[in-house]
Write an enzyme that holds these catalytic residues in place. Structure first.
Site, PDB file in Angstrom:
ATOM      1  N   ASP A 197      -1.389   4.942  -6.352  1.00 27.82           N
ATOM      2  CA  ASP A 197       0.049   4.756  -6.113  1.00 27.82           C
ATOM      3  C   ASP A 197       0.874   5.920  -6.646  1.00 27.82           C
ATOM      4  OD1 ASP A 197      -1.151   1.859  -6.128  1.00 27.82           O
ATOM      5  OD2 ASP A 197       0.716   1.857  -4.973  1.00 27.82           O
ATOM      6  N   ASN A 232      -2.925   2.886 -10.153  1.00 27.14           N
ATOM      7  CA  ASN A 232      -3.388   2.134  -8.983  1.00 27.14           C
ATOM      8  C   ASN A 232      -3.353   0.657  -9.384  1.00 27.14           C
ATOM      9  OD1 ASN A 232      -4.444   2.100  -6.248  1.00 27.14           O
ATOM     10  ND2 ASN A 232      -6.377   1.426  -7.143  1.00 27.14           N
ATOM     11  N   LYS A 233      -3.722  -0.191  -8.462  1.00 28.39           N
ATOM     12  CA  LYS A 233      -3.654  -1.648  -8.671  1.00 28.39           C
ATOM     13  C   LYS A 233      -4.268  -2.074 -10.007  1.00 28.39           C
ATOM     14  CE  LYS A 233      -1.970  -4.007  -6.693  1.00 28.39           C
ATOM     15  NZ  LYS A 233      -0.590  -4.395  -7.066  1.00 28.39           N
ATOM     16  N   GLY A 273       0.862  -1.179   0.000  1.00 24.25           N
ATOM     17  CA  GLY A 273       0.000   0.000   0.000  1.00 24.25           C
ATOM     18  C   GLY A 273       0.899   1.229   0.000  1.00 24.25           C
ATOM     19  N   ALA A 274       0.602   2.186  -0.892  1.00 28.12           N
ATOM     20  CA  ALA A 274       1.538   3.294  -1.129  1.00 28.12           C
ATOM     21  C   ALA A 274       1.950   4.060   0.141  1.00 28.12           C
ATOM     22  CB  ALA A 274       0.950   4.238  -2.172  1.00 28.12           C
ATOM     23  N   GLN A 278      -5.774  -8.669  -2.863  1.00 31.58           N
ATOM     24  CA  GLN A 278      -5.803  -7.760  -1.705  1.00 31.58           C
ATOM     25  C   GLN A 278      -7.237  -7.403  -1.313  1.00 31.58           C
ATOM     26  OE1 GLN A 278      -3.809  -7.439  -4.347  1.00 31.58           O
ATOM     27  NE2 GLN A 278      -1.913  -6.373  -3.892  1.00 31.58           N
TER      28      GLN A 278
HETATM   29  O1  MRU Z   1       0.593  -3.849  -4.623  1.00 37.48           O
HETATM   30  P1  MRU Z   1      -0.027  -3.140  -3.462  1.00 37.48           P
HETATM   31  O2  MRU Z   1      -0.867  -4.010  -2.598  1.00 37.48           O
HETATM   32  O3  MRU Z   1       0.985  -2.327  -2.699  1.00 37.48           O
HETATM   33  O4  MRU Z   1      -1.006  -2.099  -4.170  1.00 37.48           O
HETATM   34  C1  MRU Z   1      -1.811  -1.288  -3.370  1.00 37.48           C
HETATM   35  C2  MRU Z   1      -2.681  -0.393  -4.152  1.00 37.48           C
HETATM   36  O5  MRU Z   1      -2.706  -0.393  -5.371  1.00 37.48           O
HETATM   37  C3  MRU Z   1      -3.456   0.626  -3.367  1.00 37.48           C
HETATM   38  O6  MRU Z   1      -4.700   0.868  -3.954  1.00 37.48           O
HETATM   39  C4  MRU Z   1      -2.651   1.934  -3.317  1.00 37.48           C
HETATM   40  O7  MRU Z   1      -1.336   1.684  -2.912  1.00 37.48           O
HETATM   41  C5  MRU Z   1      -3.265   2.918  -2.406  1.00 37.48           C
HETATM   42  S1  MRU Z   1      -3.100   2.466  -0.713  1.00 37.48           S
HETATM   43  C6  MRU Z   1      -3.808   3.671   0.229  1.00 37.48           C
END
Ligand code: MRU
Length: 351
Positions: free
Chosen positions: A241, A251-252, A52-53, A200
């Site tokens: 992200d 984003n994801k 998560g960012a 996730q």
């Molecule tokens: O690969 P991850 O689990 O780190 O990806 C997370 C995401 O894409 C979240 O949506 C993003 O980091 C925002 S977290 C507040």
């Protein structure tokens, strides 16, 4: 298991090490892991023990303190030189979420501006990491409050991946909006995308929300347009992200598909993110580096292969949603609206 996920701290500096929730074990186990060296932190970020960012931003800041502690015996100038190299290395542990580079830069500013001796610099780095940690929760609560104002009564909110307490130090960004909205109106509910390949949404978002008593329905990634067409989704709120200067948002993987479906069905699509996720050094999403992850994440579920051996695999971890598909960006200073070039530039000035 923690009673209320909204109360937990995903990552925390303790004395001279970093403690974090091990997110690779969800939903089977809730366990803290103590990270005591810079290299361990690099690996924890890369292997997504912390993810998560905003959370990996704080992890990066902690990582710089851990490296600093390891270099304590070096003479001052050599310490500075080596530590800057180590900080730059820490920033490469994952490529897409700009919060990581942002937090490491904050630590590099401390290193470069300090007038202290080696011990003093280490103490200043610790204090800065703790400050960033505490700020993260406050920022998320502000994002939550701004976001809650635009959630219609009784709304069903679709989210993708996990932008919750477990993707931040606490409270969450997209799920921060959900939490604040639910506190005002307990008739709202959430549809959570599973979020293949690492799930996730299924593993983390459903856990967070059900633990906090927020009604949640898990759907697989391909189902969102079906429910949109049926009129069962009122708005989409996801995290980010990295946001380019024109509003294009990484984003994801799968977020882009949700945004296209939302546009087609006239459903508002919001990003919830702190200003530290905005990267004004890049003009458009074209410049955002997209992480390519291990093929096992696609070929296997829970250690078991789900496909023919030898099939070709591509596994980008993120996609970029073009700014035209985004209704607004919910930040700690308010909701940024199109034209994003202007609203982002103005918000960046407040930062
Ligand atoms: O690969 P991850 O689990 O780190 O990806 C997370 C995401 O894409 C979240 O949506 C993003 O980091 C925002 S977290 C507040």
């Amino acid at each position: 298991m923690t009673e209320f996920i909204s109360k937990i701290r995903t990552i925390q500096w303790i004395d001279n090490y970093s403690r974090m929730v091990d997110q690779t074990l969800f939903p089977y186990e809730f366990k803290y892991v103590d990270i005591k060296t810079g290299q361990e932190m690099f690996d924890a970020i890369k292997n997504m023990i912390v993810r998560g960012a905003p959370a990996i931003g704080i992890a990066g800041a902690h990582g710089v303190v851990l490296f600093a502690q390891e270099l304590i015996d070096l003479p001052h100038d050599e310490f500075i030189k080596k530590l800057i190299e180590k900080a730059d290395y820490m920033a490469t542990s994952r490529p897409t979420a700009v919060n990581l580079m942002w937090a490491v830069e904050k630590q590099k500013d401390v290193i470069k501006n300090s007038k202290s001796d080696v011990k003093g610099i280490i103490e200043e780095l610790k204090q800065n990491a703790i400050k960033l940690e505490n700020e993260d929760i406050n920022i998320n609560k502000k994002i939550g409050d701004f976001g809650a104002e635009i959630v219609p009564k009784g709304a069903t909110i679709l989210t993708h991946c996990n932008a919750g307490a477990l993707a931040t130090v606490g409270y969450g960004t997209a799920l921060g909006v959900v939490r604040s909205a639910f506190a005002k109106d307990n008739t709202i509910q959430v549809f959570a995308d599973e979020t293949r390949p690492r799930q996730q949404g299924a593993r983390i978002t459903t856990l967070e929300l059900t633990m906090d008593g927020i009604p949640t329905t898990l759907i697989t990634d391909g189902m969102c347009s079906y429910f949109m067409k049926k009129g069962m989704i009122d708005m989409v709120v996801v995290g980010a992200d990295r946001i380019a200067a024109n509003g294009d948002t990484a984003n994801k993987i799968g977020t882009y598909t949700v945004a296209i479906a939302a546009k087609y069905h006239n459903i508002p699509f919001y990003i919830a993110a702190p200003l530290s996720t905005i990267d004004t050094s890049i003009k458009t999403g074209e410049e955002i580096p997209i992480e390519e992850r291990s093929h096992d994440e696609v070929t296997h579920i829970n250690g078991k292969s789900i496909c023919a051996e030898g099939v070709n695999i591509i596994n980008p971890g993120f996609d970029v949603t073009p700014h035209e598909l985004i209704t607004g960006i919910i930040t700690e200073v308010g909701i940024l609206k199109p034209d994003f070039k202007t609203s982002i530039a103005n918000a960046a000035k407040m930062y």
